[in-house]
Design an enzyme around this catalytic site. Sequence first.
Site, PDB file in Angstrom:
ATOM      1  N   HIS A 121       0.867  -1.177   0.000  1.00 12.33           N
ATOM      2  CA  HIS A 121       0.000   0.000   0.000  1.00 12.33           C
ATOM      3  C   HIS A 121       0.906   1.230   0.000  1.00 12.33           C
ATOM      4  O   HIS A 121       1.516   1.562   1.032  1.00 12.33           O
ATOM      5  CB  HIS A 121      -0.934  -0.023   1.210  1.00 12.33           C
ATOM      6  CG  HIS A 121      -1.881  -1.187   1.197  1.00 12.33           C
ATOM      7  ND1 HIS A 121      -2.224  -1.913   2.322  1.00 12.33           N
ATOM      8  CD2 HIS A 121      -2.545  -1.765   0.159  1.00 12.33           C
ATOM      9  CE1 HIS A 121      -3.061  -2.875   1.989  1.00 12.33           C
ATOM     10  NE2 HIS A 121      -3.284  -2.812   0.693  1.00 12.33           N
ATOM     11  N   GLU A 141       1.433   3.989   2.658  1.00 12.18           N
ATOM     12  CA  GLU A 141       1.947   3.569   3.960  1.00 12.18           C
ATOM     13  C   GLU A 141       3.474   3.632   3.942  1.00 12.18           C
ATOM     14  O   GLU A 141       4.185   2.628   4.046  1.00 12.18           O
ATOM     15  CB  GLU A 141       1.411   2.183   4.302  1.00 12.18           C
ATOM     16  CG  GLU A 141      -0.106   2.173   4.420  1.00 12.18           C
ATOM     17  CD  GLU A 141      -0.755   0.794   4.382  1.00 12.18           C
ATOM     18  OE1 GLU A 141      -1.978   0.715   4.259  1.00 12.18           O
ATOM     19  OE2 GLU A 141      -0.025  -0.220   4.468  1.00 12.18           O
ATOM     20  N   HIS A 166       3.246  -2.785   6.797  1.00 16.18           N
ATOM     21  CA  HIS A 166       2.161  -1.858   6.442  1.00 16.18           C
ATOM     22  C   HIS A 166       2.071  -0.697   7.434  1.00 16.18           C
ATOM     23  O   HIS A 166       2.835  -0.617   8.401  1.00 16.18           O
ATOM     24  CB  HIS A 166       0.826  -2.604   6.466  1.00 16.18           C
ATOM     25  CG  HIS A 166       0.629  -3.566   5.341  1.00 16.18           C
ATOM     26  ND1 HIS A 166      -0.180  -3.306   4.268  1.00 16.18           N
ATOM     27  CD2 HIS A 166       1.151  -4.798   5.117  1.00 16.18           C
ATOM     28  CE1 HIS A 166      -0.166  -4.334   3.443  1.00 16.18           C
ATOM     29  NE2 HIS A 166       0.628  -5.255   3.922  1.00 16.18           N
ATOM     30  N   GLU A 201       1.937  -3.725  11.377  1.00 16.56           N
ATOM     31  CA  GLU A 201       1.241  -2.441  11.206  1.00 16.56           C
ATOM     32  C   GLU A 201       1.848  -1.371  12.109  1.00 16.56           C
ATOM     33  O   GLU A 201       1.998  -1.573  13.314  1.00 16.56           O
ATOM     34  CB  GLU A 201      -0.239  -2.605  11.569  1.00 16.56           C
ATOM     35  CG  GLU A 201      -1.022  -3.529  10.667  1.00 16.56           C
ATOM     36  CD  GLU A 201      -1.356  -2.922   9.316  1.00 16.56           C
ATOM     37  OE1 GLU A 201      -1.841  -3.670   8.443  1.00 16.56           O
ATOM     38  OE2 GLU A 201      -1.132  -1.721   9.122  1.00 16.56           O
TER      39      GLU A 201
END
Length: 375
Positions: free
Chosen positions: A166, A169, A259, A335
């Site tokens: 992504h 990110e 991410h 994350e």
Amino acid sequence: MQITANFDSGNIRVIKAESADDIQLEIKHDNQSEFYQWFHFKLHNNDRCQHTLKITNAGQSAYVQGWDDYQAMASYDRHTWFRVPTEFDGQNLTITVTPECDAMYFAYFVPYSYERHQDLIHQAQMHPECQLDVLGQTLDGRDMSLLRVGEPAEGKMHVWVTARQHPGETMAEWFMEGFIDRLLDEDDGVARSLLNKAVFYLVPNMNPDGSVRGHLRTNAAGVNLNREWLEPSMESSPEVYLVTEKMHQVGVDMHLDIHGDEALPVNFVAGCEGIPSYDARHKALEDKFKQILLAITPEFQDTRGYDKDEPGQANLTVGSNWVGETFKCLAYTVEMPFKDNDLLPDPVVGWNDNRSALLGRDFLTAIYHVIDDLR
Ligand code: GEM
Ligand code: ZN
């Protein structure tokens, strides 16, 4: 006064910019996609008055809860980034600032440019134990670059780290910069010991096209790469297709997919509890890895995160789920927050590039403590 975004990872549409107290902007959609949230633009004004910059379509962005308690990032020199006063009223994201220089940049998170990406991989390739491979090209014709660190040998583990599927990110590639810097440090005992036991396959940017285009979540064709791992194709998702082909070729004993998360103000991991082959061994390995991270750094926590998948209900189009199931190995989605780690907040910078890189260095220590248990 001018507001522009015609540069690497730039994204803004100017609706109105006649007076400093009424600047109206919109974030552009990812190409051929409904997703948008990443913004990155420049304000140029020689007038040092207070500016009110209102992003008027924030209320329909991909992750609206990402704007709660969010403070935008700004920079004068494009190197040092800091947070600026930002408010969200449910529709408009409003930044209020009195510039101290003629030009001021604003972004959703600290940008990671394609030029810096090129510097990262080409400086790494100069290390005697690092090989730079080009797996193929993306839809816009950019290289899919893989760094192989460590000499392959019988019995060595194959540890894969992919990042920035992504593209908005950007913390993911900052993480990789810290991870790679430490792995290639010939004075670092953890790195040296690991390279005796493992070969690392690193993809610091899984989505270079979306990165340059200023996308939040998709590649040049508007495809969310983290929903392509079950059936990737050269036509829609060459980035994933090329990496999965290489994974089948060399094997995977551990995978981390890096991410950022728009809403949760913490660092966390998402595991493979819902894949069909999940068993006690896999769970024990996941639990050990998380306990080690908790012992290593207060920047990690395991209380808040994504909802756990029910047994057998994991979405196997998601990278770490597909890898965990296909190779029966430890595989985590990692994350980091766009906001801050609210357990250890920094009011000036929040979560940022440097903290992402430091976390990357800490994850290497965690890998060191599980490398002997992977198989
Ligand atoms: C997330 S990962 C999806 C959820 N994964 C697990 N294992 N529960 C995505 O792609 O939606 C990662 C992200 O967007 O940052
Ligand atoms: Zn993501």
